[in-house]
Enzyme design. Structure first.
Site, PDB file in Angstrom:
ATOM      1  N   SER A   1     -31.966 -73.762  54.686  1.00  0.00           N
ATOM      2  CA  SER A   1     -31.528 -73.234  55.802  1.00  0.00           C
ATOM      3  C   SER A   1     -30.442 -72.200  55.799  1.00  0.00           C
ATOM      4  CB  SER A   1     -30.944 -74.407  56.739  1.00  0.00           C
ATOM      5  OG  SER A   1     -32.318 -75.087  57.061  1.00  0.00           O
TER       6      SER A   1
ATOM      7  N   GLU B   1       9.679 -70.461   1.412  1.00  0.00           N
ATOM      8  CA  GLU B   1       8.350 -70.003   0.989  1.00  0.00           C
ATOM      9  C   GLU B   1       8.468 -68.790  -0.059  1.00  0.00           C
ATOM     10  OE1 GLU B   1       4.933 -70.981   1.349  1.00  0.00           O
ATOM     11  OE2 GLU B   1       5.910 -72.577   2.719  1.00  0.00           O
TER      12      GLU B   1
END
Lengths: 761, 140
Positions: free
Chosen positions: A460, A180
């Site tokens: 329940s 780069e």
């Protein structure tokens, strides 16, 4: 005339000079402005760092119930590579009944655990020994690093793992510089040579477009600017690059670049920096990358979408090999290495999503619990490390079993696939740590977390609270107390009569307290509740840490809405033997430099007396033997459990909440549109619970009888009897409240009487 | 006739049984195995307490070293890890209670001591220690 011309010329020069001064001043001011921006944003904290969230860790020790397959799977999840002989952190070898692995350094919330070479020896189902390979000595316990399961991201959705330059392998830096910005060490932000080289290369070469930007310029573009291709933007970029290089050294700039650069996308999450990209693409830290892998990451710099190795592997490989060529030409690798590395396949992490939020339901619980102590900004920006309680192995089993069971149920009930929904909460009963949480059968959905946000009538499941309230009055109630099961009605203030019914619409006259709960009898439970009063039951609810209160008698049969998480908080009290311990998902938080911020230690408080809860749990255990949850006794005979089924009107909600010695779990099954499911608690949620528990639980529920309690045989009529009396149950009693009358065996007598009658008829 | 004979014999046997000195005196309940919930399956008499004994023993030794080195919080973390390994060991909770008591964190100490007692402390010294924490904290 000539004098006039001279005067005019001087005036023009003066004006030009003034114009020049003004332009210069303007330009200088602009540079000062850019300089201020650079210094303000580049100093100190440079990025919004997400909080990273870790699972619970595995502790390896002799006797640990972890199989060789489970350890290997966990090592692979952690990105360990299989080799012939592990020499570097992140490698392992499996041979026979042994695994050797080179553990990485890892910062736990209580300090650094250094990496070392470990041997684990196994029996069929557990670890036999853990050995330090260097010394040959056995290690008492060894903590394996936890799995990174996700993060809490900034609004930008940028994710990154910061790495220091010193931690970055040289090969990554060399690959970056050689491909780069070859002149990185020589230029001052902008490289005229680089621009010229790129221009020439683009005109003459077919090997791809080269950019003329330096690494500094790329950093400026990514960090401060945008990708606009305008002259003004380029001029700004160049100016800022020069200014950046004036203030900061090459190392600082390079380090910032390595952490800033965009290297991919994962849904809405952007992958920024080499530290995270290394995990995302290769499931390992940057320090463990091979030359080829380092080159693959550098290849992405020029175009993470264009060179995406998941979508375009051939293109990615070509680009990677070009990077390797640059390395060779720059003399950073020799031909031998070059030839070897270019032959290698990409070896991309096939899951591809290493740091994706693996468990969104659990993560949303973590966020909720963290919000109590942290501001949203701190969570999203400060790079905190959060250590949680989720056990990936248990979560995986829960997910698999849930999927299998739901699909099976839909098939049997002739429902469309996906009609049924579910939520699951599994905790450690002794410390309240959440081992698993599921909020949606579509496991990776982050939309609606039913485990914490779906409030449904619990049916329940409320009954144990009623019976516990009674047991707290031992002078009046024990497990052998006879309750009336005679039908009755309650008239409200509008004159409407409510007549609770048993599930089978039958009445049994008088039943044992024990059976009232174990068989989930409705009439007896409501009668009992009315005798106790809603006020007293609400006091019990309060002592169990819930804010829910009963307002109407129908709440005695569970017309009370709670989320699965709230049910888990309630049942945690029963599972722990009466202790209140907060259900928690977070163990500790440290900052980005691993300094401790907060720890959430174990806290226990006795909420219910031991004897009352022992008797309650006895009844809940009885439910698994011969009550509504008797499937447990049949399908999971080796592990004792206790629990309660719950079914709401019209079979809209199917619940089960229960526990063994080492796990507590709540399961809910229903439909989002609140339509009937066709499932009771026993045929729906319980089946999922059993299928999970028999694969994760190793300790049955088997507490010691408390002091001053004894066990006694009792018949169905409540009388004390002999042990071999048919139908008698063995029940724990508080000694001081024992009934003394012994009646013989009514069952046997009644059979004899029948026979005698037969003689004379 | 046959049935009548059988009835007569049965009556004789039942009468003999009623006179037997082995019949329990009414008013004396029969006490069964105090440790078991299900008689058909042998109960784990220690409820898992003995699992991983040697591992936990070493951790407890390490804890003492940490306390001597003035690192009580690290000691607490090790004890919490030990409790994950062996969740029914009463002495782990007792030690946690003792450390918290020394740190004057009574709301944490009491809970640990009660948990230890509930799980079953096996020595007099431990029982006394747990009782001391509970009564000491109630006075604070």
């Amino acid at each position: 005339m000539q004098r006039g011309k001279k005067k005019k010329g001087t005036r023009v020069r003066i004006w030009l000079f003034r114009l020049f001064l003004i332009s210069f001043a303007g330009f200088a001011s602009w540079l000062v402005y850019l300089d201020l921006i650079i210094k303000a944003q580049f100093e100190g904290r440079r990025w919004d760092l997400p909080a990273h969230v870790y699972s619970a860790h595995d502790t390896l020790f002799s006797g640990a119930p972890i199989s060789i397959y489970q350890l290997e799977q966990q090592l692979r999840n952690l990105g360990y590579t299989k080799t012939v002989s592990p020499k570097n952190p992140g490698e392992y070898k499996k041979g026979g009944l042994n695994i050797d692995f080179y553990a990485r350094d890892f910062h736990f919330f209580d300090g650094l655990r250094s990496g070392q070479l470990i041997r684990t020896e196994f029996s069929e189902t557990s670890i036999k020994a853990v050995i330090d390979k260097k010394t040959g000595k056995q290690i008492n316990t060894f903590r394996l690093e936890p799995t990174l399961i996700g993060g809490i991201y900034p609004d930008s959705n940028e994710d990154r793992i910061l790495v220091r330059l010193a931690e970055t392998p040289q090969i990554v830096i060399k690959a970056l510089v050689s491909s780069e910005d070859r002149g990185f060490l020589d230029h001052h932000g902008v490289s005229i040579k680089g621009i010229a080289r790129a221009l020439w290369s683009n005109i003459t070469s077919t090997s791809g477009i080269q950019g003329g930007s330096t690494l500094t310029q790329q950093l400026i573009k990514n960090y401060f600017l945008n990708s606009e291709r305008t002259l003004l933007r380029k001029i700004k970029e160049a100016a800022m690059s020069i200014l950046l290089e004036l203030h900061y050294g090459k190392n600082e700039i390079l380090e910032a670049y390595i952490n800033e650069v965009y290297l991919g996308q994962d849904g809405s999450r952007s992958i920024n920096g080499f530290g995270l990209a290394s995990f995302f693409y290769f499931s390992r830290p940057l320090s463990e990358l091979t030359v080829a892998q380092a080159a693959t990451l550098v290849a992405l710099v020029r175009g993470p979408s264009l060179y995406n190795p998941f979508r375009f592997p051939a293109r990615a490989k070509t680009r990677r090999n070009l990077i390797l060529t640059h390395l060779l030409k720059s003399g950073y690798i020799d031909r031998k290495v070059f030839e070897k590395e270019t032959e290698k396949p990409l070896h991309i992490n096939s899951g591809g999503k290493h740091h994706e939020n693996l468990y969104p339901a659990f993560l949303s619980l973590v966020r909720q619990q963290l919000k109590r102590d942290y501001r949203s900004d701190d969570l999203k920006k400060e790079g905190l490390r959060v250590f949680t309680t989720i056990v990936p192995r248990i979560q995986t089993i829960a997910e698999i079993k849930l999927k299998q069971q739901l699909e099976g149920m839909e098939k049997r009930l002739d429902l469309k696939r996906g009609e049924l929904q579910a939520a699951i909460v599994i905790t450690n009963p002794d410390n309240g740590e959440v081992s698993s949480l599921i909020g949606d059968r579509n496991l990776r959905q982050d939309a609606f977390n039913r485990a914490i946000n779906a409030f449904r009538p619990i049916g329940s499941l409320i009954k144990p609270v009623i019976y516990l309230t009674a047991l707290k009055q031992p002078e009046k109630f024990n497990l052998a107390t006879l309750l009336s099961d005679e039908p009755f009605g309650l008239t409200d203030e509008n004159g409407l009569v409510w007549q609770p019914q048993n599930f089978d619409h039958k009445s049994r006259g008088k039943i044992l307290f024990l059976k009232g709960l174990a068989d989930s009898n409705n009439i007896a439970s409501v009668r009992l509740g009315m005798q106790l009063t809603l006020g007293e039951i609400n006091e019990t609810l309060k002592s169990l840490g819930t804010k829910k209160q009963m307002e109407y008698p129908s709440a005695l049969l569970g017309a009370l809405e709670m989320s699965p998480f709230q049910v888990a908080e309630l049942y945690q009290h029963f599972a722990s033997g009466g202790f209140s311990t907060p259900i928690q998902s977070v163990l500790a938080v440290v900052d980005r430099k691993n300094r401790p911020i907060k720890r959430y230690p174990l806290i226990l408080k006795q909420a219910v007396d031991e004897k009352s809860v022992f008797q309650l749990n006895f009844a809940l255990h009885h439910a698994t033997v011969s009550g509504t949850a008797r499937s447990i006794g049949l399908l999971m005979p080796k592990i004792e459990a206790a629990g309660k089924t719950g079914t709401t009107d019209g079979l809209r909600d199917s619940w089960f909440a229960g526990f063994t010695g080492d796990r507590m779990g709540v399961v809910w099954v229903g439909r989002d549109k609140n339509e009937p499911t066709g499932l009771t608690g026993a045929t729906g949620a319980l089946q999922i619970w059993i299928d999970i528990m028999k694969n994760i639980s190793r300790l049955g529920y088997n507490p010691a009888l408390p002091e001053n309690m004894v066990t006694i045989n009792v018949e169905n009529n409540g009388n004390v009897t002999e042990s071999n009396c048919p139908g008698a149950v063995t029940i724990p009693f508080r000694k001081e409240y024992i009934r003394e009358r012994m009646s013989g065996c009514t069952q046997r007598k009644s059979k004899l009487l029948k026979w005698i009658k037969g003689v004379f008829e | 006739m046959k049935r009548f004979s059988l009835l007569f014999i049965t009556t004789l046997i039942v009468s003999a049984g009623c006179a037997s000195p082995s019949l329990k005196v009414p008013g004396t309940p029969k006490v069964l195995n105090e440790g078991s919930l299900r008689e058909d399956i042998p109960a784990k008499t220690d409820g898992g307490k003995k699992d991983n004994d040697s591992v936990v023993a070493q951790i407890l030794k390490d804890v003492e070293k940490l306390l001597s080195a003035g690192r009580p919080e690290k000691a607490v973390i090790e004890l919490e890890n030990a409790a994950r390994i062996s969740p029914k060991r009463a002495d782990i909770y007792l030690r946690l209670g003792e450390i918290r008591y020394d740190q004057q964190l009574c709301h944490q100490a009491t809970g640990m001591a009660r948990k230890a007692r509930q799980l079953g402390l096996t020595t007099t010294a431990n029982t006394l220690s747990a009782n001391h924490i509970i009564t000491g904290c109630s006075g604070r």
